[in-house]
Enzyme design. Structure first.
Site, PDB file in Angstrom:
ATOM      1  N   TYR A  41       1.001  -1.122   0.426  1.00 60.22           N
ATOM      2  CA  TYR A  41      -0.190   0.077  -0.139  1.00 60.22           C
ATOM      3  C   TYR A  41       0.566   1.516   0.078  1.00 60.22           C
ATOM      4  O   TYR A  41       1.333   1.224  -0.528  1.00 60.22           O
ATOM      5  CB  TYR A  41      -1.416  -0.378   1.421  1.00 60.22           C
ATOM      6  CG  TYR A  41      -1.978   0.927   0.762  1.00 60.22           C
ATOM      7  CD1 TYR A  41      -2.689   0.633  -0.270  1.00 60.22           C
ATOM      8  CD2 TYR A  41      -2.279   1.847   1.816  1.00 60.22           C
ATOM      9  CE1 TYR A  41      -3.962   1.565  -0.551  1.00 60.22           C
ATOM     10  CE2 TYR A  41      -3.512   2.719   1.788  1.00 60.22           C
ATOM     11  CZ  TYR A  41      -4.454   2.776   0.927  1.00 60.22           C
ATOM     12  OH  TYR A  41      -5.001   3.780   0.905  1.00 60.22           O
ATOM     13  N   LEU A  81     -35.143 -21.811 -12.723  1.00 57.70           N
ATOM     14  CA  LEU A  81     -36.280 -21.046 -11.850  1.00 57.70           C
ATOM     15  C   LEU A  81     -37.354 -19.636 -12.014  1.00 57.70           C
ATOM     16  O   LEU A  81     -37.839 -18.896 -11.953  1.00 57.70           O
ATOM     17  CB  LEU A  81     -35.364 -21.079 -10.121  1.00 57.70           C
ATOM     18  CG  LEU A  81     -34.302 -22.113  -9.523  1.00 57.70           C
ATOM     19  CD1 LEU A  81     -33.390 -21.894  -8.612  1.00 57.70           C
ATOM     20  CD2 LEU A  81     -35.347 -23.033  -9.576  1.00 57.70           C
ATOM     21  N   LYS A  96     -20.201 -20.316 -10.765  1.00 59.40           N
ATOM     22  CA  LYS A  96     -19.491 -20.461 -11.312  1.00 59.40           C
ATOM     23  C   LYS A  96     -18.048 -19.872 -11.032  1.00 59.40           C
ATOM     24  O   LYS A  96     -17.202 -20.021 -11.558  1.00 59.40           O
ATOM     25  CB  LYS A  96     -20.039 -18.720 -12.446  1.00 59.40           C
ATOM     26  CG  LYS A  96     -19.679 -19.442 -13.594  1.00 59.40           C
ATOM     27  CD  LYS A  96     -19.970 -20.441 -14.798  1.00 59.40           C
ATOM     28  CE  LYS A  96     -19.507 -20.381 -16.355  1.00 59.40           C
ATOM     29  NZ  LYS A  96     -20.331 -19.732 -16.492  1.00 59.40           N
ATOM     30  N   ALA A 199     -32.231 -17.797 -26.525  1.00 57.22           N
ATOM     31  CA  ALA A 199     -30.688 -16.615 -26.464  1.00 57.22           C
ATOM     32  C   ALA A 199     -29.522 -18.621 -26.863  1.00 57.22           C
ATOM     33  O   ALA A 199     -28.846 -18.225 -27.632  1.00 57.22           O
ATOM     34  CB  ALA A 199     -29.979 -16.782 -24.416  1.00 57.22           C
ATOM     35  N   ALA A 200     -30.109 -19.708 -26.026  1.00 58.77           N
ATOM     36  CA  ALA A 200     -29.063 -21.028 -26.181  1.00 58.77           C
ATOM     37  C   ALA A 200     -29.645 -20.772 -28.054  1.00 58.77           C
ATOM     38  O   ALA A 200     -28.386 -21.514 -28.449  1.00 58.77           O
ATOM     39  CB  ALA A 200     -28.964 -22.055 -25.351  1.00 58.77           C
ATOM     40  N   ASN A 321     -20.934 -27.243 -20.626  1.00 56.56           N
ATOM     41  CA  ASN A 321     -20.471 -25.681 -20.669  1.00 56.56           C
ATOM     42  C   ASN A 321     -18.942 -25.677 -19.535  1.00 56.56           C
ATOM     43  O   ASN A 321     -18.183 -24.791 -20.547  1.00 56.56           O
ATOM     44  CB  ASN A 321     -21.352 -24.370 -20.214  1.00 56.56           C
ATOM     45  CG  ASN A 321     -22.933 -24.652 -20.589  1.00 56.56           C
ATOM     46  OD1 ASN A 321     -23.181 -25.050 -21.782  1.00 56.56           O
ATOM     47  ND2 ASN A 321     -22.583 -22.935 -20.919  1.00 56.56           N
TER      48      ASN A 321
END
Length: 753
Positions: A41, A81, A96, A199-200, A321
């Site tokens: 710092y 959901l 993720k 979207a997919a 994915n």
């Protein structure tokens, strides 16, 4: 094989303990002295600040920007959901983030933005851009996800990637490359039907068209049927871009004669009649989750020639994915990319497809309990293939450099691949392999200490994880009461509780024990007390008579005392070939320490036996053993009577002609540090040791517990090796996960037995 399952309480406990959430921040620099603080710092930090102000690209050199991705959502489309909101999406985004770290060593932070306004969302992300090397958008509903991604890609100079769209598209493309390879078809010739215009789905068609699929050969369907040129109902600009010039109006009509079906829609959307009407060697990617548009069983019932993939891990050919986004970002970050373009996505898909066509490493086959080879049931690599990290990012990086989005060129690609290999934490793959082998074994595990809540929770977890059956030694009422106190009352009915009162084998156990101990000072009263009242002895007797495949004990009593009790039933003493090996995992390294359980003060012959057993355990873990006899001296200096036996032990192995690397005696820093080993070029070790044989049990125990308490190392063991049956002895400070890990080790040994 039993399928793993979990309850609501399991999921909540996983996210709550040992601390709330799934990741934390740790410093990568020393922060102990005043000088450290001054450099980290003020005033030392001013120097890199000035350097970055003068040359912004140096931010990649002096900050963590180059290995930091933000996972960002507003929670409008959380999993399946729906719109749960920003706060409720946080567990998914944390998940993720840890996947980024686990699979590609990419640091990641989750950010949840409390807005459904696309403009506000974009402005917030854009303003945070300087902090990150890339942006992973997640769980944003359509059509806002298209608007947000396109705008951010145009306005930011770092990669912006909506994984729900492009991640699915990349893995789908990889699988399709191989499916068409097997069926002898070309992408430019096949007729593709897509069901699900979200979207997919749109991203899948866009990528396949970029790879050569013809526009009018691609029929997109939604809930209202085929999207055809001229249709007005339920249309938007993204659907309109894929409207085909076709007379087809329904999914059923579109499927007649189709070569490929891609589903990102809903359970049961495809019938067996539709599959039956498809062209020869049809390709069916039914990717709806959790239930596919049609199951592989249903499809193969009417078409044996079909190649089927789903989004589920319990079927072959999982479109997952996690095969894509970690490695796409790894490659993009390593070239300081401005974007992830179509060429990089296609390179990722082609590299994945090529990897699936290669011979599968043995460790992957062992982990999955079956031999995998390229074919109709293996067109996509498994997520735990260790080659992914050093095969996919280089392909992505090359494409990025060739298309001009790289700020940094990788000049030595071979060196880059070697660096990628070193990024991965071997502990994760070791534990994964053990878990897979344990599931394949389906061992019945005896948990001796049913009076301890940790043991009970571990037994439940063992069974719910699909490893096999758990037998708990205890009293039914006590087990039920303790599980209820842990908030797991329903689990009491899942476990089988055994004890001296309800077993039909007690007389057999007593007779066996009396025969072993009658000349060791124990009379029939002693035998009755041991067999009928001591849970450790009772569990050992169950195991000895084949009424279980393995045994876990030691969580409530000191290991030395437990060993005395086990020795009443089994030959597990110092001169019976028994050895205790503790596995220490810390900062991506695995080191085995022996003997931590059996030999109090081993001589050189004992040390050679310990080394051999330690090497065997290392191989059981998938490691190539490198054994070091450690002491406070190195190769004879300083001279000490206590160090001499460590020196001589290596000579004993010379005489025995063993088939693993070994060397000694040496200090621990020489054994574990490659630079330290450079001072001894005559050493027979080809790298840092991964098995340490120590002079005595007390030094072994001190070493392991010091690492566990001071460094936060994960410890499995001591693993009892060299005994006829799988017996694992936990420590009294074991956590539930520690006990489960010991049970997994025992299950793996039971499978070999």
């Amino acid at each position: 094989m039993a399928k793993p399952r979990f309850t609501r309480e399991d999921a909540l406990n996983f996210h709550e303990a040992p601390s709330p959430g799934k990741w934390e921040v740790t410093a990568t620099v020393p922060m102990t002295t005043q000088r450290d603080l001054s450099l980290a710092y003020s005033p030392g930090v001013a120097i890199p600040c000035e350097a970055i102000a003068q040359a912004p690209e140096t931010a990649y050199d002096y900050t963590n920007k180059g290995n930091l991705v933000a996972v960002i959502s507003n929670g409008t489309a959380v999993l399946g959901l729906g719109n749960l909101g920003a706060l409720a999406s946080k567990p998914v985004m944390e998940g993720k983030s840890v996947l980024f770290k686990r699979f590609a060593d990419v640091n990641s932070i989750d950010l949840e933005l409390d807005t459904e306004d696309a403009d506000a969302f974009c402005e917030a992300v854009k303003l945070m851009g300087p902090s990150f090397g890339g942006i992973n958008l997640e769980d944003i509903k359509a059509p806002e996800c298209f608007i947000i991604e396109q705008r951010l890609k145009e306005e930011m100079d770092i990669p912006v990637f909506h994984d729900d769209q492009h991640g699915t598209a990349v893995i789908c493309a990889a699988g399709l490359i191989n499916a068409l390879h097997i069926s002898g078809k070309k992408i430019e010739d096949v007729r593709i039907v897509l069901n699900g215009a979200g979207a997919a789905g749109i991203a899948c068609l866009e990528l396949l068209k970029a790879m050569g699929a013809q526009h009018d050969n691609c029929i997109m369907c939604d809930t209202k049927g085929v999207i055809w040129q001229g249709r007005s109902e339920g249309m938007n600009q993204w659907k309109s871009a894929h409207a085909a010039d076709t007379p087809l109006r329904t999914l059923e009509e579109a499927m007649d004669g189709a070569d490929v079906f891609l589903g990102v829609s809903a359970k049961g959307a495809v019938t067996q009649a539709m599959v039956k009407s498809m062209a020869p060697n049809p390709v069916i990617f039914a990717m709806a989750n959790p239930d596919p548009e049609i199951t592989p069983e249903e499809a193969h019932e009417v078409r044996e020639d079909a190649i089927v993939a789903t989004g589920r891990s319990d079927y072959p050919n999982q479109v997952n994915n996690v095969l894509g986004f970690p490695y796409l970002f790894r490659g993009a970050l390593d070239i300081h990319a401005r974007a992830i373009n179509d060429e990089m996505k296609i390179a990722c898909a082609e590299a994945l497809a090529a990897l699936a066509r290669e011979e599968v490493p043995d460790e992957v086959a062992v982990a999955y309990g079956q031999k995998l080879s390229f074919g109709r049931d293996y067109i996509i690599p498994t997520p735990f293939d260790p080659r992914l990290i050093h095969r996919i990012p280089p392909a992505v990086a090359r494409a990025g450099m060739e298309t001009g989005v790289a700020r940094r060129e990788i000049e030595d690609m071979q060196q880059y691949e070697h660096a990628l290999m070193g990024r991965m934490d071997p502990t994760a793959s070791v534990l994964r392999g053990l878990n897979a082998r344990a599931r394949a074994a389906q061992a019945t595990m005896i948990f001796a200490e049913g009076d301890d809540p940790r043991v009970l929770r571990a037994a439940v977890q063992y069974q719910r994880s699909g490893f096999g059956k758990a037998l708990v030694v205890g009293r039914e009422a006590d087990v039920a009461e303790k599980l209820a106190a842990e908030g797991m009352a329903e689990a009491a009915s899942e476990l089988e509780v055994v004890n001296a009162a309800n077993t039909p084998h007690l007389d057999t156990y007593k007779a066996f024990l009396y025969k072993r101990l009658q000349r060791k000072g124990l009379d029939q009263h002693d035998i009755h007390r041991l067999a009928g009242r001591d849970r450790h002895v009772f569990a050992a007797l169950m195991l000895a008579h084949g009424h279980g495949d393995g045994m876990i004990t030691g969580a409530t009593r000191k290991s030395a005392h437990v060993m005395e009790l086990v020795n009443h039933v089994f030959d597990a003493g110092p001169h019976d070939g028994a050895v205790g090996v503790s596995v220490v995992m810390h900062n991506g390294r695995i080191v085995l320490i022996a003997d931590t359980l059996v030999h109090e003060w081993p001589d050189e012959e004992d040390l050679a036996d310990i080394a051999t057993q330690g090497a065997q355990v290392a191989r059981e873990l998938g490691l190539e053993p490198r054994v070091a006899f450690v002491s406070f001296s190195t190769f004879g200096y300083p001279v000490s009577e206590r160090a001499t036996k460590m020196h001589v032990a290596a000579s004993v192995l010379d005489r025995r002609g063993v088939d693993f690397e070994y060397e000694g005696e040496m200090t621990v820093d020489v054994a574990l540090n490659a630079r330290g080993q450079e001072n001894y070029p005559f050493s027979r070790l080809t790298g840092p040791a991964n098995v340490l044989v120590v002079p005595a049990r007390h030094s072994a125990s001190i070493s392991v517990k010091l690492m566990q308490e001071m460094a936060g190392a994960t410890v499995i063991g001591p693993i009892l090796s060299g005994v006829d049956k799988p017996i694992q002895i936990c420590s009294t400070v074991s956590t539930v996960n520690d006990i489960v890990n010991m049970a997994v080790m025992a299950a793996c040994k039971a499978r070999r037995a």
